[in-house]
Design a protein around this motif. Structure first.
Motif, mmCIF file in Angstrom:
data_model
loop_
_atom_site.group_PDB
_atom_site.id
_atom_site.type_symbol
_atom_site.label_atom_id
_atom_site.label_comp_id
_atom_site.label_asym_id
_atom_site.label_seq_id
_atom_site.Cartn_x
_atom_site.Cartn_y
_atom_site.Cartn_z
ATOM 1 N N TRP A 324 0.875 -1.162 0.000
ATOM 2 C CA TRP A 324 0.000 0.000 0.000
ATOM 3 C C TRP A 324 0.917 1.219 0.000
ATOM 4 C CZ3 TRP A 324 -3.995 1.498 4.373
ATOM 5 C CH2 TRP A 324 -4.782 2.565 3.915
ATOM 6 N N PRO A 325 1.195 1.780 -1.176
ATOM 7 C CA PRO A 325 2.186 2.855 -1.290
ATOM 8 C C PRO A 325 1.924 4.002 -0.321
ATOM 9 C CG PRO A 325 1.553 2.084 -3.459
ATOM 10 C CD PRO A 325 0.633 1.409 -2.485
ATOM 11 N N ARG A 326 3.007 4.494 0.282
ATOM 12 C CA ARG A 326 3.020 5.616 1.221
ATOM 13 C C ARG A 326 2.402 5.267 2.585
ATOM 14 N NH1 ARG A 326 4.504 10.190 -1.591
ATOM 15 N NH2 ARG A 326 4.199 10.114 -3.855
ATOM 16 N N LYS A 327 1.887 4.060 2.721
ATOM 17 C CA LYS A 327 1.344 3.626 4.013
ATOM 18 C C LYS A 327 2.159 2.460 4.563
ATOM 19 C CE LYS A 327 -2.286 6.410 3.623
ATOM 20 N NZ LYS A 327 -2.174 6.831 2.214
ATOM 21 N N VAL A 328 2.291 1.396 3.775
ATOM 22 C CA VAL A 328 3.083 0.229 4.166
ATOM 23 C C VAL A 328 4.518 0.445 3.687
ATOM 24 C CG1 VAL A 328 3.405 -2.246 3.814
ATOM 25 C CG2 VAL A 328 1.094 -1.314 4.092
ATOM 26 N N PRO A 329 5.523 0.321 4.562
ATOM 27 C CA PRO A 329 6.906 0.578 4.159
ATOM 28 C C PRO A 329 7.342 -0.280 2.972
ATOM 29 C CG PRO A 329 6.751 0.403 6.542
ATOM 30 C CD PRO A 329 5.409 0.004 6.007
ATOM 31 N N ALA A 330 8.035 0.327 2.049
ATOM 32 C CA ALA A 330 8.498 -0.374 0.843
ATOM 33 C C ALA A 330 9.818 -1.083 1.107
ATOM 34 C CB ALA A 330 8.667 0.623 -0.302
ATOM 35 N N PHE A 370 1.777 -3.809 9.636
ATOM 36 C CA PHE A 370 1.823 -3.207 8.307
ATOM 37 C C PHE A 370 2.565 -1.870 8.334
ATOM 38 C CE2 PHE A 370 -2.344 -5.336 6.644
ATOM 39 C CZ PHE A 370 -1.780 -6.579 6.874
ATOM 40 N N TRP A 371 2.578 -1.216 9.499
ATOM 41 C CA TRP A 371 3.245 0.091 9.612
ATOM 42 C C TRP A 371 4.635 -0.051 10.214
ATOM 43 C CZ3 TRP A 371 -0.713 0.735 6.978
ATOM 44 C CH2 TRP A 371 -2.022 0.565 7.441
#
Length: 431
Positions: A324-330, A370-371
């Motif tokens: 989830w771009p910009r929410k879950v770290p890449a 997720f965060w």
């Protein structure tokens, strides 16, 4: 600490919900092992789109299916309940009065869809479990397109659903049939691996047993591996088409995409089960052996044994990726959090701001992982197949317990020293 993480995840969920609720796409592969994607370490696989999800999201190494066959694993994902809590087999009788994740999303205003494999009840009519649009198993089982794979029609339907609902929040299951047997990819996908030569040393000792089983039953290991990887590559290409549609419609940044598998790959023993199948006599023996060899080569990873139909790690530990771009770290890899399929329902409710009663579910809200937080699981996980003589198993913290079916009654009074000696307890690797 657990209370603090719970409050943090709820605060994050409420702040996200106050903006725009994400679209949800849950991609579920079938019999796809922990070690089958390239991003999980397969030495030969080509999975650029699954790898893209991992690169742009977070990959988890300790996610557990709730069952070792298709229906029990899906039951945990849909209801947040352990399969053993159902009095009747859900594939035949449904979930009864148990609430499902799709019902909760529908009540919250989401458009809901389900495409691909079902195996969660006798009815597939629209409205079942709160699902607006349900793909047809008959359509999905139709001959695959000339240039496509076994799941291409599933993804065609899923893409059409996204296009139709691009302006409203949607929640969609995309449950493919790959890599469930029979493995029979279109030749162009096999050709991607035309030069492949299998080296036993590239795999774990347990996987080498599979390679030996293929040879023992008359299979060509190189051809079998090419076909298995070709089938998986076709799935990855269809996933890529779905991701490209999200990009085209500018939905990527507000869509939470999950990639998962219902249970681990087949074990060496599965080739014997298939050989004794009722329809074995209807197929020429050579063709039967070849089909089984192709079905056999899913990879559970370097540190585990076992596979589908069993509750060793190879059967229950499966890939799990969240983007989830910009929410879950890449690009993050979580090797510590221990997660279960029963966690999906309460976690998704927390993320989307949908009210739920935590005491109604066996899983919990693990949105904090997720965060980038680590989840310390306090409740044990259990597995047992629907057979009186099957061996139960449980995981608690970093320990796994397997009890042979001979064990009956209480530990102190009725288990003989001989039986007790066969109980297996060991510490598990983290990744």
């Amino acid at each position: 600490m657990n209370r603090l993480l719970c409050l943090l995840s709820l605060w994050l969920a409420s702040s996200l919900h106050a903006g725009s609720r994400p679209n949800i796409i849950f991609i579920l592969a079938d019999d796809y092992g922990w070690g089958d994607p390239a991003c999980y370490g397969h030495p030969y696989a080509k999975t650029p789109n699954i790898d893209r999800l991992a690169r742009e999201g977070t990959r988890f190494t300790q996610f557990y299916a709730t069952g070792v066959t298709c229906c029990p694993a899906r039951t945990g994902l849909m209801t947040g309940k352990r399969p053993a809590t159902f009095a009747k087999y859900p594939a035949s009788f449904g979930f009864g009065d148990r609430v499902t994740v799709t019902e909760l999303m529908k009540k919250a205003g989401y458009a809901t869809g389900h495409f691909g494999k079902w195996h969660i009840g006798p009815s597939m009519t629209p409205g079942t479990y709160g699902i607006d649009v349900i793909g047809s198993d008959e359509e999905n089982a139709a001959p695959k397109p000339v240039d496509g794979g076994k799941d291409t029609r599933v993804y065609d339907n899923a893409i059409a659903f996204v296009e139709k609902h691009k302006d409203v929040p949607f929640c969609m299951n995309v449950w493919g049939h790959i890599t469930h047997h029979p493995v029979d990819p279109t030749q162009k996908f096999v050709d991607e691996f035309a030069s492949l030569k299998v080296k036993d040393a590239d795999f774990s000792d347990y996987q080498r047993e599979k390679l030996d089983a293929v040879r023992k039953h008359g299979g060509d290991v190189d051809d079998a591996m090419r076909r298995f990887l070709g089938e998986a590559f076709s799935m990855d290409q269809d996933i890529g088409r779905l991701l490209a549609k999200l990009d085209e419609l500018k939905l990527t940044e507000n869509t939470l995409v999950v990639f998962n598998s219902d249970q681990g790959p087949s074990s060496p023993q599965d080739v014997l089960r298939e050989r004794n199948a009722k329809n074995a006599a209807k197929k020429p023996l050579a063709a039967k052996k070849a089909r089984l060899a192709h079905h056999l080569l899913g990879y559970a990873g370097p540190h585990v044994r076992g596979g589908k139909h069993g509750d060793y790690e190879g059967g229950v530990r499966v890939p799990f990726i969240v983007r989830w771009p910009r929410k879950v770290p890449a690009g993050r890899v979580d090797t510590q959090s221990v997660l279960s399929g029963t966690d999906w329902l309460p976690t998704l409710c927390a993320i989307t701001g949908v009210p739920f009663n935590a005491t109604d579910f066996d899983g919990g809200n693990v949105a904090a992982v997720f965060w980038s937080k680590i989840h310390e699981r306090t409740q044990p996980m259990f597995w047992k197949v629907n057979s009186e003589k099957s061996d139960p198993a449980m995981r608690w913290q970093s320990w796994k317990l397997h009890i042979p079916h001979r064990a009956r009654g209480t530990w102190k009074s009725t288990i003989s020293p001989k039986t007790l000696a066969s109980v297996k307890i060991w510490r598990l690797p983290a990744s």
